[in-house]
Every structure is written in structure tokens, then in C-alpha cells.
Design a protein around this motif. Structure first.
Motif, PDB file in Angstrom:
ATOM      1  N   GLU A  14       0.844  -1.186   0.000  1.00 18.77           N
ATOM      2  CA  GLU A  14       0.000   0.000   0.000  1.00 18.77           C
ATOM      3  C   GLU A  14       0.890   1.250   0.000  1.00 18.77           C
ATOM      4  O   GLU A  14       2.018   1.228   0.489  1.00 18.77           O
ATOM      5  N   PRO A  15       0.444   2.382  -0.534  1.00 18.69           N
ATOM      6  CA  PRO A  15       1.243   3.622  -0.511  1.00 18.69           C
ATOM      7  C   PRO A  15       1.470   4.113   0.927  1.00 18.69           C
ATOM      8  O   PRO A  15       0.656   3.873   1.814  1.00 18.69           O
ATOM      9  N   VAL A  16       2.566   4.778   1.111  1.00 18.44           N
ATOM     10  CA  VAL A  16       2.842   5.423   2.409  1.00 18.44           C
ATOM     11  C   VAL A  16       1.945   6.640   2.517  1.00 18.44           C
ATOM     12  O   VAL A  16       1.888   7.473   1.608  1.00 18.44           O
ATOM     13  N   ASN A  17       1.213   6.743   3.600  1.00 24.02           N
ATOM     14  CA  ASN A  17       0.259   7.849   3.723  1.00 24.02           C
ATOM     15  C   ASN A  17       0.520   8.759   4.905  1.00 24.02           C
ATOM     16  O   ASN A  17      -0.273   9.659   5.188  1.00 24.02           O
ATOM     17  N   SER A  18       1.606   8.520   5.599  1.00 19.39           N
ATOM     18  CA  SER A  18       1.882   9.361   6.774  1.00 19.39           C
ATOM     19  C   SER A  18       3.397   9.436   6.986  1.00 19.39           C
ATOM     20  O   SER A  18       4.017   8.438   7.375  1.00 19.39           O
ATOM     21  N   ILE A  19       3.965  10.592   6.695  1.00 22.03           N
ATOM     22  CA  ILE A  19       5.414  10.791   6.849  1.00 22.03           C
ATOM     23  C   ILE A  19       5.649  11.919   7.848  1.00 22.03           C
ATOM     24  O   ILE A  19       5.028  12.986   7.757  1.00 22.03           O
ATOM     25  N   SER A  20       6.534  11.667   8.789  1.00 25.13           N
ATOM     26  CA  SER A  20       6.982  12.743   9.687  1.00 25.13           C
ATOM     27  C   SER A  20       8.452  13.039   9.372  1.00 25.13           C
ATOM     28  O   SER A  20       9.210  12.133   9.019  1.00 25.13           O
ATOM     29  N   ALA A  21       8.800  14.308   9.471  1.00 28.19           N
ATOM     30  CA  ALA A  21      10.170  14.720   9.135  1.00 28.19           C
ATOM     31  C   ALA A  21      10.720  15.628  10.226  1.00 28.19           C
ATOM     32  O   ALA A  21      10.004  16.475  10.774  1.00 28.19           O
ATOM     33  N   LEU A  38      20.882  20.104  11.898  1.00 23.16           N
ATOM     34  CA  LEU A  38      22.065  20.513  11.138  1.00 23.16           C
ATOM     35  C   LEU A  38      21.778  20.340   9.648  1.00 23.16           C
ATOM     36  O   LEU A  38      20.796  20.851   9.144  1.00 23.16           O
ATOM     37  N   ASN A  39      22.605  19.583   8.923  1.00 25.97           N
ATOM     38  CA  ASN A  39      22.381  19.405   7.487  1.00 25.97           C
ATOM     39  C   ASN A  39      21.882  18.001   7.178  1.00 25.97           C
ATOM     40  O   ASN A  39      22.245  17.398   6.176  1.00 25.97           O
ATOM     41  N   THR A  40      21.035  17.461   8.074  1.00 29.39           N
ATOM     42  CA  THR A  40      20.402  16.162   7.834  1.00 29.39           C
ATOM     43  C   THR A  40      18.897  16.274   8.077  1.00 29.39           C
ATOM     44  O   THR A  40      18.446  17.114   8.866  1.00 29.39           O
ATOM     45  N   ILE A  41      18.152  15.426   7.398  1.00 27.49           N
ATOM     46  CA  ILE A  41      16.700  15.330   7.611  1.00 27.49           C
ATOM     47  C   ILE A  41      16.361  13.856   7.808  1.00 27.49           C
ATOM     48  O   ILE A  41      16.798  12.999   7.029  1.00 27.49           O
ATOM     49  N   THR A  42      15.611  13.573   8.864  1.00 29.48           N
ATOM     50  CA  THR A  42      15.181  12.203   9.167  1.00 29.48           C
ATOM     51  C   THR A  42      13.700  12.055   8.840  1.00 29.48           C
ATOM     52  O   THR A  42      12.869  12.856   9.299  1.00 29.48           O
ATOM     53  N   LEU A  43      13.395  11.046   8.032  1.00 32.85           N
ATOM     54  CA  LEU A  43      12.010  10.742   7.658  1.00 32.85           C
ATOM     55  C   LEU A  43      11.572   9.458   8.365  1.00 32.85           C
ATOM     56  O   LEU A  43      12.338   8.495   8.454  1.00 32.85           O
ATOM     57  N   LEU A  80       3.599  14.628  -1.021  1.00 32.56           N
ATOM     58  CA  LEU A  80       4.850  15.359  -0.823  1.00 32.56           C
ATOM     59  C   LEU A  80       4.998  15.815   0.631  1.00 32.56           C
ATOM     60  O   LEU A  80       4.015  16.236   1.260  1.00 32.56           O
ATOM     61  N   GLU A  81       6.179  15.684   1.129  1.00 32.69           N
ATOM     62  CA  GLU A  81       6.518  16.188   2.480  1.00 32.69           C
ATOM     63  C   GLU A  81       7.656  17.182   2.310  1.00 32.69           C
ATOM     64  O   GLU A  81       8.521  17.026   1.428  1.00 32.69           O
ATOM     65  N   THR A  82       7.667  18.222   3.105  1.00 33.32           N
ATOM     66  CA  THR A  82       8.738  19.219   3.016  1.00 33.32           C
ATOM     67  C   THR A  82       9.337  19.477   4.396  1.00 33.32           C
ATOM     68  O   THR A  82       8.659  19.319   5.426  1.00 33.32           O
ATOM     69  N   PHE A 100      10.095  15.840  -0.421  1.00 32.73           N
ATOM     70  CA  PHE A 100      10.282  14.384  -0.415  1.00 32.73           C
ATOM     71  C   PHE A 100       8.983  13.695  -0.838  1.00 32.73           C
ATOM     72  O   PHE A 100       7.877  14.180  -0.576  1.00 32.73           O
ATOM     73  N   LYS A 101       9.164  12.526  -1.460  1.00 30.24           N
ATOM     74  CA  LYS A 101       8.057  11.587  -1.577  1.00 30.24           C
ATOM     75  C   LYS A 101       8.639  10.178  -1.537  1.00 30.24           C
ATOM     76  O   LYS A 101       9.820   9.962  -1.853  1.00 30.24           O
ATOM     77  N   VAL A 102       7.810   9.220  -1.123  1.00 32.51           N
ATOM     78  CA  VAL A 102       8.275   7.860  -0.844  1.00 32.51           C
ATOM     79  C   VAL A 102       7.435   6.855  -1.644  1.00 32.51           C
ATOM     80  O   VAL A 102       6.207   6.969  -1.727  1.00 32.51           O
TER      81      VAL A 102
END
Length: 439
Positions: free
Chosen positions: A60-67, A71-76, A162-164, A145-147
Motif C-alpha cells: 500500500e502507498p505510504v500515507n503518513s510521513i513525519s520529518a 544541522l544538514n540532515t533530515i530524518t524521515l 509530498l513532504e517538506t 520528499f516523496k516515498v
């Protein structure tokens, strides 16, 4: 392969399940090449794929992303999706700084400016949270981002929404002096030690570069940080600037300018005279503090030296600010005392010292005399009555003159006939008599 075949037969090996059907599951369910974070995994035997061969396993598609950004990293993070109870084999993340580019990107055609990252979902179960961190991003930049989830056959699900997220700013290093340096000024005789602690708020690796302002500085490392000793006597008076530059691994830079002033040097000055002196006997000595005779306008502690025109008559030295005059013979000497500052600038005082035998209150010299007879009396100049009498008793010279030990009276004997003469003196309320020989 034998183990996988046995597993399939244990589940599907009923009547009608043929050898061809077994081989079809094993061979046609083999895992094609999947790129996982840059590592190539070739065509491989896949037990799970063989067991589920022919079934619809696209997650199934991913429907819930937290970000989150640091510093210069992003965790999804998102819940693991799947097909039924079978979790996705992994996820493809497409990301970039252009919303339109990321929105238009697909797994097979990501397009310009869009980057890819892959994460496998083993050993997560459906519903558990999976996370991945995208590193080496730009600071203060918005990313989109998109997954996509994919199954064992690398068949992709629909894209997530899309998540930003925007990365924070890169903080430059902080340079902190051990004490305030504004208005720092040193005399030539002064020195100053300062330390500068360099810290990076983001705990990045930092390099430090020192640009000295003058030869007065000596930089070195201590536990307190980058440390400098400034010595005022190393350079001329003036204003100097040293720079400390700290740069983190991402080129964020901060600079601290250390400005200091070396003040003009003011030479020492003599504030009063040292009086002339008479010392009676070689066993006596004179000593007194020399500090009160000199002053340094800059407040500097001075050093002292001496000169002595008659080293066979006396020694003159200064120790711990005390002048010592030690007789070693009889006679007169001129002594000069020098007061020196750190730059060698100096002031001087000159005085005279007369070493006489004990009980001697005047001196008539030279005796015998050829031309002028010198008559030295006491330390203070005073009126002296002088009379010179021949051997027959007649007075050949008589007068009243001022005389002292260092400004003796003079009587001209050059016109007198050779022979003995009587010298009669009267000063200080006393009378004296001495025989003088004229050559």
C-alpha cells in the motif's frame, strides 16, 4: 535451493503440483537487481518470493510521513506498509529542492535535480515505524520528499504525498577571550597573557588560523585554548591587530580581532641630587636607598648600574635598590648612578666621594709642591683663612678664601723660592698648622 524447494513442497506439494511448477516458482521468482543505498544486489534465490509467487504483493502507498531536521540532515519516518500481512521489501525516497521537480519525478525517471535514497524494511513488520536519515544536505534549504514502497519484484506502489522540511542554519564557531580585550594597552615593561576558546555550537570540526599582529606576540596551545603572550618591549609603540579565524567543516567562519596598543616609553628621571660625601677611614662604608632619587613616569620598576672613576679608592654597587659605597683606599672618586628602564632608557646622578684617613679634617696637596697648593677643607664650603710663612718667619702669602673638600682653595707657590714653609689655616672655629716643601 534444496531448502527452498523443500519449503515449497511442504506447503504446495499436493497431488497435481508438478516438477515444472516447482521450478517455475524458484526460477521466475528470483529477485532482480535492486540498488540499496548504492550497493548492488544481483539476481538471487528468494524464498519469500518463491512462496508467494503469483500473488499480488505490491505494498500500500505510504500515507503518513513525519520529518525532522538537525544541522544538514533530515530524518524521515513512516509506518511500514505492505500487502496484507506481508511488508514492503523496501522504500525509495525521491527528494530535491524543487517542489515541481520532485512532484514530477518517478522511480524510473527521477529527472534533473532529484536524488534517490533506498531503505530496506527488513526486519520490520507492517505497521511498525521505519526511519531513514538523509545526510550532507545544504543548510537553510527547503527540501521536498516523496516515498515509494516496493515489493520483492521491485514493483512500486503509488507515491506518498509530498513532504517538506527546511534544514536549519549552520552556526559559525564562537571565539571567546579569557577576559575582555577592548582598550588593551601595555607599557614597554609589561606583558599580557590571553587565551581564546573556540567552540562550535553544532559540534562540527573546526580549524583555527592565527594571523599575528606583531613580533610582540607568542602564540601557543594550552588547555585554556589558543593562548598568546604579548610582551611590550618587543616592538615599537603603536597599535597592532592580531586575528583569530575559526572555520568549521562546512566553511562557516568567524573572526576575532585582537587590538592592542603598545604605549610610548617615557624615560626615567632623576628627582633629586645625591650629595657629595666624605668617608673617614677604610673601615667605614656608606649605604642608602637609591630608589627615592629616581622616578619612572610609566610606573616601571627600574634597574640600576654604577660607574666609578677611581676603582682603587672605592667600590660602588647597587643591590636591591640600595647603593653601597665601600672604601678600599684613600682619595677622591666621582660616582655616577644610572637608573634604567626595560628599553634601556636611563637617567643618571653624579656625585663625589672623598675617602680620608680618620681624624683628617683637611688636606693640603701636593706636598712637596711645585706650583699650586690645593687646600681642601670640609664637605660644606666655608670661609678659610690661609697664611704662608717662610723659614725666616716672614709672611709670603695671606688671604681669606672659600674652600671645601671638593672645591679646594689654591695658593700659587710657583714664585716662591725652594725650601720649607709654614702653612697656617683657620676654618670652622679651629686652627691648623702644617709644613709645606717647595721644590
Amino acid at each position: 535451493a534444496t531448502v527452498v524447494a523443500a519449503l515449497i513442497l511442504s506447503y504446495y506439494g499436493e497431488k497435481g503440483f508438478t516438477r515444472e511448477m516447482l521450478l517455475d516458482r524458484i526460477l521466475n521468482s528470483s529477485n532482480p537487481v535492486i540498488t540499496l543505498d548504492g550497493q548492488q544486489i544481483g539476481t538471487m534465490l528468494d524464498a519469500m518470493a518463491a512462496m508467494t509467487y503469483g500473488e499480488e504483493l505490491v505494498p500500500e502507498p505510504v500515507n503518513s510521513i513525519s520529518a525532522t531536521a538537525e544541522l544538514n540532515t533530515i530524518t524521515l519516518s513512516w509506518p511500514v506498509t505492505g500487502s496484507g500481512h506481508i511488508p514492503a521489501a523496501g522504500y525509495l525516497i525521491l527528494y530535491g529542492t524543487s517542489k515541481d521537480a520532485v512532484s514530477a519525478a518517478t522511480p524510473k525517471k527521477p529527472g534533473t535535480g532529484v536524488q534517490k535514497a533506498t531503505v530496506v524494511s527488513t526486519p520490520y513488520e507492517v505497521g511498525e515505524t521505519i526511519s531513514t536519515t538523509i545526510k550532507l544536505l545544504d543548510f537553510e534549504t527547503q527540501y521536498w520528499f516523496k516515498v515509494y514502497g516496493f515489493d520483492k519484484r521491485t514493483v512500486y506502489s503509488d507515491a506518498s504525498a509530498l513532504e517538506t522540511m527546511t534544514t536549519p542554519a549552520n552556526n559559525p564557531p564562537v571565539i571567546t577571550p579569557s577576559e575582555p580585550t577592548e582598550g588593551l594597552a601595555l607599557h614597554s615593561f609589561e606583558s599580557k597573557i590571553l587565551s581564546f576558546q573556540v567552540k562550535d555550537p553544532d559540534n562540527h570540526t573546526v580549524t583555527v588560523e592565527i594571523t599575528p599582529g606583531s613580533d610582540a606576540e607568542n602564540w601557543y596551545e594550552t588547555s585554556a585554548g589558543n593562548t598568546v603572550k604579548i610582551e611590550g618591549n618587543k616592538v615599537k609603540a603603536g597599535t597592532y591587530h592580531a586575528r583569530i579565524t575559526a572555520t568549521d567543516q562546512y566553511k562557516a567562519t568567524s573572526t576575532y580581532t585582537l587590538t592592542y596598543h603598545i604605549l610610548p616609553n617615557t624615560p626615567p628621571v632623576a628627582v633629586k641630587d645625591i650629595p657629595d660625601m666624605i668617608i673617614s677611614g677604610q673601615s667605614d662604608a656608606a649605604e642608602f636607598s637609591i630608589v627615592e632619587y629616581f622616578n619612572d613616569p610609566d610606573g616601571e620598576s627600574l634597574t640600576y648600574d654604577t660607574e666609578n672613576t677611581a676603582p682603587a679608592v672605592l667600590h660602588a654597587t647597587v643591590n636591591s635598590g640600595v647603593l653601597h659605597i665601600t672604601p678600599i683606599g684613600f682619595g677622591a672618586s666621582t660616582v655616577t648612578v644610572y637608573a634604567l628602564d626595560a628599553l634601556g632608557e636611563k637617567a643618571s646622578i653624579t656625585f663625589r666621594v672623598l675617602i680620608r684617613k680618620p681624624g683628617v679634617e683637611y688636606q693640603a696637596y701636593p706636598n712637596p709642591v711645585s706650583d699650586f697648593l690645593h687646600i681642601a677643607t670640609g664637605i660644606e664650603e666655608e670661609s678659610t683663612e690661609i697664611k704662608v710663612v717662610s723659614a725666616t718667619g716672614s709672611t709670603v702669602w695671606e688671604g681669606k678664601v672659600n674652600s671645601s673638600a671638593f672645591n679646594p682653595a689654591q695658593v700659587d707657590f710657583s714664585s716662591f723660592a725652594p725650601g720649607q714653609y709654614g702653612l697656617f689655616l683657620k676654618f670652622g672655629g679651629k686652627e691648623y698648622h702644617e709644613t709645606i716643601v717647595k721644590r
